[in-house]
Every structure is written in C-alpha cells, then in structure tokens.
Design an enzyme around this catalytic site. Structure first.
Site, PDB file in Angstrom:
ATOM      1  N   HIS A 200      24.016   2.986   8.831  1.00  0.00           N
ATOM      2  CA  HIS A 200      22.759   2.845   9.559  1.00  0.00           C
ATOM      3  C   HIS A 200      23.035   2.784  11.057  1.00  0.00           C
ATOM      4  CE1 HIS A 200      21.886   1.325   5.506  1.00  0.00           C
ATOM      5  NE2 HIS A 200      20.626   1.692   5.720  1.00  0.00           N
TER       6      HIS A 200
ATOM      7  N   HIS B 174       8.451   5.153   6.942  1.00  0.00           N
ATOM      8  CA  HIS B 174       9.417   4.509   6.053  1.00  0.00           C
ATOM      9  C   HIS B 174       8.773   3.763   4.883  1.00  0.00           C
ATOM     10  CE1 HIS B 174      13.096   2.285   4.878  1.00  0.00           C
ATOM     11  NE2 HIS B 174      13.737   3.249   5.511  1.00  0.00           N
TER      12      HIS B 174
ATOM     13  N   ASP C 143      20.942   6.235   8.622  1.00  0.00           N
ATOM     14  CA  ASP C 143      19.517   6.112   8.315  1.00  0.00           C
ATOM     15  C   ASP C 143      18.766   5.289   9.367  1.00  0.00           C
ATOM     16  OD1 ASP C 143      20.099   7.516   6.068  1.00  0.00           O
ATOM     17  OD2 ASP C 143      19.328   6.018   4.647  1.00  0.00           O
TER      18      ASP C 143
END
Length: 732
Positions: A251, A154, A99
C-alpha cells in the site's frame, strides 16, 4: 470598486416594467453564487469520500458457485468475452502492486525507491485520490509503471448495483484519463485477497467486471504492510518461496507507510541479487500494455474533471480558511461586545457620572418627511410631549400624500413646515439645518416616535465640549409580528450592544437616522449631510470622526421606529443600508492613513466596521453551509453540537443585551428561528450589495410603506388645541 447612488426622488421616474425586469437579476446573482459554492462543496465531499461513501465489508460466503479453475488458479483473472481463466506470474518475476493511492506523502517516496532500483510496479489507484493528486498518476505512467482501477470511492462492490459498479469504474477511468491521458484495462476490487478467497458474492462482480472489458488482478503474496508489523516482517511476508513468481500486495496510501518505504528499499536490491525481476504486470506476462492513450473529447472530459476537482479543493480550502476567520471574528466580536458593553453600562450608570454641566438650551428637531401621512401625526405629537424645550421643523420633501397639510392642520406651537421639491433625505436635512434656530440639532425619521425624555437624554452628552454627535437608542415598535420580533432582537443585540462597544472604543460608526443629535458647529465644516452615499447617517458620522469630534451613545434616549413588516420591504431597507455602508467605507478609506486625533477612527474604527459589518457578515453563511453539509453527510452529531454551541453563545449575548436594555426576554424565544431563516435573508442581501458595489451598479432610494401603528409606551400623545389658520403658515 465603483460605488454610486441616486436619490430616492429619481425612483419615481422608473417605470414599473423596468423594475420587474430587474427583480429576478438581483435574486439570481446571489443565489447563483451560493449554489456554485454548494456545488463545489458537494464535489469536494464526493471526491473526499464524504458523499456516496459505503464502508460496509461483505463477510465471507460460500464459494460453491465459483469455478474450481479460478479458486485453484492464478491471481490474474480474465472473464472478458465470456472467458473463465486465470494466469500466474512466471518464476523469478515479481509484480509489486500498491493499493489505495496516490498519496501526496508516501507515493512520491515509493516512486523514488522504485526509480532508484530500476523497478516497475502496478498502482491500483482510486478515482478520489487520482482526482486530487493527478500529477502523481502522471508520474507513474511517465516512469513506466502501470495503473489500474481500484474504484472511485473504494466500496465493497458485492454490495453495489450494476449501475453503481459502472459509475465507480467510469469515474475512476475518467480521473486516470484526466491525470495521465490513458485508459487502463486492469482492475482490482477493494478488500480483495487471494484467488482462492473468491466466493459466491464476489464472483458475480468479477464476471460483470470482465464483461465491461477489464482484467481482475488480485494477489498471491500479501506483505500485510497495513498492519505495520515492522520492516523485517514486511520483507519476509512479501518474499515468495522457491523462486516462484508472485503478485505482491503493498500500500502507498491509507495511513503511515514509512515501514513500507523502508522495507521496499531493502526488499528490491536483496531479491534482485537473487535473480528476481520487478516488472509491471504486462511486462511480466509478456502481454501488450494495459494502458491505451486517449485523445479527443474523452481526454478533454478527463482534464475538465481534474480541473473541476482541483478548483473544488482550492475553493473549499479557501472556504475553510474563511470559516476559521469567520469563527474568530464572530467569537471575538461577541467577547468584545460582552466586555465593553458591560464597561459602558457601568460607566454611564454610576451615580456620580456626568458628561458635564446639564444641557438645558433649546434644541431644533428636524423631521424629514416623504409621504409620511400615516405616521407624521404620531411623530409630531410625541415631540410635543418632550420634557426639553424644542422647536420642530418638518421638512416635506415633495410628498404627494398631503404630509405637509396634516402637520399644518395640527396647529401646534413651535412646529414649522418647510416644503421643498423632492430632492432626497440628505437635502431635506440640510434644508432643515438652514432653518434651525439652535446650535444643537436632533434628527429623526418621519415614522419615529420619541418618549418625553428622549430629547433631554439625547443632548446631555453635549455637556462635554468634545462631543460632536450622539447616537440614541432605536427600538422596534411593531415587534408583535415574527419578522418584527426578529428585527427587535437585531436592534437590541446587533445595533445597541454594538454601539456600547464602539462608544468605549471611541469609534462609533453610525448615528441612527431614527434618533441622533449633532452640534451644528460640527456639521457645518463638513458640509452638512452628504448625498454621496445611501447611508448618509454613516457617512456623516465617519466625517465627524475624521474632523476630531467624539461620537457617543445615549442609552436612555429611546426612539420607537416602525420596522419593515414584509420581506420585500426588509430586503429593500437592508440592501440600501449594506450598500450605503460600503459606499461610506470606500469614501472615507483615506482615514486609514491619517494621523493625529482624527486618525483613531481610521486605525480602529474603519477596520472594525469593515470586519464586523461587511466581511464577517459576508463570510457568516459559511457557518450555515457547513452546518447543512454536516447534517446531511456527517459527522451529524458533531455538527449539531457545534451549531448549538454557536447558538448558545449568541443566546448569551442576546440575553445580556436584553438585560442591559431592560427588555423582556420573551422575544428571545424566536432566536433559533431567526438564526435559521432571518440570517439567510441578510446574507443574500449583503451578497447582492457586494455584487452591486463590485460591478458599479446603481441603487435607488426606495420608500417603505408605513402603517403609522407605532406609538411611544404609555399610549398616544394627547391632541393639542388647534390653532387658528393664521398661525399655520408654512416656511418657504
């Protein structure tokens, strides 16, 4: 750089209509440049999550309206076409998901590890990061990985309207298309977790996302690598139990991800040895690819977006460098002015200071006049009160308002009038030089008033035979209006403090046209006053330096001049000054490589003038652009503190300059407003001058309208006895 000029006399031939047609363009070009820079800055702020960013996170809510089969189902949620279903990854299949990327530091390292171990993954990228690093998204697709939407900025979508959600999706998709030429049907909401964490706030968003054609992908195994718990702990948390399949959350952006990279390099081979396969999502599910090639207008829109973002980032990077350069120049100039002006004041105010033997010889005062009927009488009468022996030569440069007749009618001793056809100020000064009787020559403007001691103070530095010219202390006489007060601050702080500094550095760039003195023996070898530029005073000063003469500043030689009283007149004057200064710098550019005594100006003076009078003022708007940006989009408090700090430095310099010039401090009350409004006008004027210079445009002399209201301190000069008409013959 083509730098050309026309004399002010040619202005009379320009019809009013043509001037009206030119007016919008001179405003349009600078405004367009500033608007373009602001637009680039806004785009950069949007892409960097400084504009429209929403960092709110929804707290947990009830989940009674979420279907049980979603809460108990798999991490792949399909609500397309009114469906309500979910899927799980088959056993011994792992789908690694990353992500918040791509990140220029960590994403390449993650991709290298995946490639090393022949593994595929899904990267849920944000539009902001994709727009900035499109080459990394292209690499993902080229190496067989899938990409999914993770919104553009985001935000927590449960706080957002449907219009904002559509915007986040479309902009994210546009960035991916521009980067890799594909569209994706995969979506992961920011701040998402397991399927059983779906609640009444996030479920409507998931349903809406499905109606837009996207599959929502959450996870069922969280490595929690963002906590940096250590490599072993990341591996433990990312490993599913009992050979089950899983979608693993990791991530590749958002901070230091070295533990993630190290864990990945161990995790992949260890689980591959245990029979796991690392596929992208559609491979693991045996479904068609989630990526669809894009062609035609949509592809070019995506590429144009990426190109604009790259340009905005590059331009903003240049602006940031420019801001740093500007800050360095501004602070450096302030420090130099404070130090060197203090040195200058202490030096010339010492009791035993002397330029040499007192200068008592008579002086010729040249007054070029073009339509100065409202001012010329005050000017001439102020000269008649001079404490130094002078002759006055008024050169009427083709005036149409009776300027010459006014002077002749005054019948004053030692005052002569020279008439000529309109040829411009340099020609008028040269005509005056040809008629002057004395070697020391004072030049002034037709709207300027001298104090009784001005001429005496102005010529004393000629006691030093090395001095070829002297700059006087020009003062704004009409300082009672707001625009006059702003110019008063500029004259005292910007001009006179500068002249003290340049005097110490021995590279004075300009003898002000309002009050300056010259040796005729210094002017004649360089051809007198040149009409090559619109700043003949700067041009001749630079020429004198190149001929080895010293140019100094006489602080007590005060002259009171009438400053422009309207924005239009101020614009015209400063446009001519700025453009003329550029012309003079370009004309004397060879001074940079000259050697000997004359080379000092080229080594020190010309670079200083270029930096402090052309480059720094041109870049100075960046301070205000970033101020405006910071006030609107943050960090507001730091921005205000920084701007107040700059203003405080300027206030200190201004107060020091006023103290040196023995001026009242009351006018400094308008300093903050000057910084906000007046400086912006000067910025646009200078920018327009640059555009004119770079495009080779022509600029006319422009006559400013005068009121004749300026008088020397102490009131008007008494009228002299009128002489007989036989004594008032004009000189041919």
């Amino acid at each position: 750089m083509a730098l050309r000029t026309r004399r002010h006399g040619a202005a009379t031939g320009a019809p009013d209509g043509s001037r009206r047609r030119r007016l919008p363009m001179r405003l349009l070009l600078p405004v367009l440049v500033l608007v373009a820079l602001m637009a680039m800055l806004m785009l950069r702020g949007y892409v960097h999550n400084e504009i429209l960013a929403d960092h709110r996170i929804q707290p947990e809510a009830a989940s009674d309206r979420v279907p049980e089969k979603i809460l108990d189902g798999g991490p792949v949620i399909d609500t397309r076409g009114g469906r309500t279903g979910s899927l799980r990854v088959p056993d011994h299949r792992l789908v690694l998901t990353f992500d918040d990327g791509p990140d220029p530091t960590w994403t390449p390292k993650v991709l290298d590890v995946l490639k090393k171990h022949h593994a595929h993954a899904v990267f849920f990228v944000t539009g902001s990061m994709t727009s900035r690093y499109p080459e990394l998204v292209k690499r993902m697709v080229d190496e067989g990985h899938e990409v999914g939407l993770h919104t553009f900025n985001h935000p927590d979508l449960s706080y957002q309207s449907k219009k904002r959600i559509d915007w986040e999706l479309s902009q994210n998709q546009l960035a991916i298309t521009g980067a890799a030429g594909v569209r994706t049907s995969l979506f992961r909401p920011p701040y998402s977790s397991f399927a059983d964490a779906m609640d009444n706030k996030s479920w409507p968003v998931t349903e809406y996302i499905g109606s837009r054609g996207y599959i929502t992908v959450v996870n069922n195994t969280d490595s929690e690598d963002w906590k940096k718990p250590g490599v072993d702990e990341i591996i433990r948390r990312a490993t599913p139990h009992g050979g089950k399949g899983a979608i693993v959350l990791m991530h590749d952006s958002g901070g230091d991800r070295h533990q993630t990279v190290q864990a990945l390099d161990r995790f992949l081979p260890e689980l591959q040895e245990r029979g796991y396969r690392f596929d992208n999502l559609t491979e693991a599910l045996g479904a068609p690819s989630a990526l669809t090639p894009v062609a035609g207008a949509d592809l070019w829109k995506g590429k144009a977006w990426v190109l604009l973002v790259r340009a905005a980032d590059d331009i903003t990077g240049v602006l940031v460098v420019g801001l740093a350069v500007t800050g360095t120049l501004v602070i450096g100039r302030f420090v130099l002015m404070l130090l060197l002006s203090g040195v200058h004041a202490r030096r010339v105010r010492r009791k035993n200071f002397s330029w040499g033997p007192p200068v008592t010889e008579p002086v010729s005062v040249l007054v070029p006049a073009y339509n100065e009927a409202k001012c010329i009488e005050n000017t001439v009468r102020s000269l008649m009160a001079s404490e130094h022996p002078i002759e006055v030569i008024v050169v009427d440069d083709g005036s149409t308002d009776g300027t010459a007749r006014i002077v002749e009618a005054m019948g004053l001793p030692n005052v002569r009038v020279v008439r000529q056809l309109n040829a411009g100020k340099p020609a008028a000064l040269n005509r005056g030089l040809a008629n002057a009787r004395h070697d020391l020559v004072v030049m002034m403007d037709g709207d300027t008033v001298f104090e009784p001691a001005t001429v005496r103070e102005l010529v004393q530095p000629f006691g030093d035979p090395r001095v070829g010219a002297v700059a006087g202390n020009a003062k704004v006489g009409n300082r009672d209006s707001l625009i006059g007060a702003w110019q008063h601050i500029e004259y005292v702080m910007g001009f006179n403090l500068d002249r003290r500094m340049y005097d110490i550095l021995r590279c004075m760039p300009t003898i002000p046209g309002a009050v300056g003195a010259f040796r005729r023996s210094a002017l004649e070898p360089i051809g007198g006053m040149s009409d090559d530029t619109l700043a003949e005073d700067t041009d001749v000063t630079m020429a004198l330096h190149r001929n080895g003469w010293r140019v100094v500043y006489a602080e007590n030689a005060r002259a009171w001049t009438e400053a422009p009283e309207s924005v239009q007149q101020l614009w015209s004057q400063r446009y001519r000054w700025s453009y003329g200064t550029m012309q003079a710098i370009w004309k004397h550019r060879r001074a940079l490589v000259e050697r000997g005594p004359s080379g000092r100006f080229g080594r020190v003076g010309l670079p200083f003038v270029s930096l402090f009078m052309v480059v720094a003022p041109l870049l100075a708007p960046l301070i205000d652009v970033f101020l405006l940006y910071g006030l609107i989009f943050g960090p507001t408090q730091k921005t205000v503190v920084a701007w107040l700090g700059v203003l405080a430095i300027q206030a200190v310099c201004a107060a020091y300059a006023f103290r040196l010039d023995r001026e009242r401090m009351t006018h400094l009350i308008s300093l903050p407003l000057q910084q906000i409004l007046y400086r912006q006008l000067m910025y646009v004027v200078l920018l327009q001058s640059w555009i004119t210079a770079l495009t080779g445009g022509r600029l006319r002399w422009q006559k400013l309208r005068r009121t004749g209201a300026v008088e020397a301190p102490g009131g008007p000069v008494p009228r002299q006895r009128t002489r007989s008409s036989s004594d008032r013959r004009p000189v041919a």
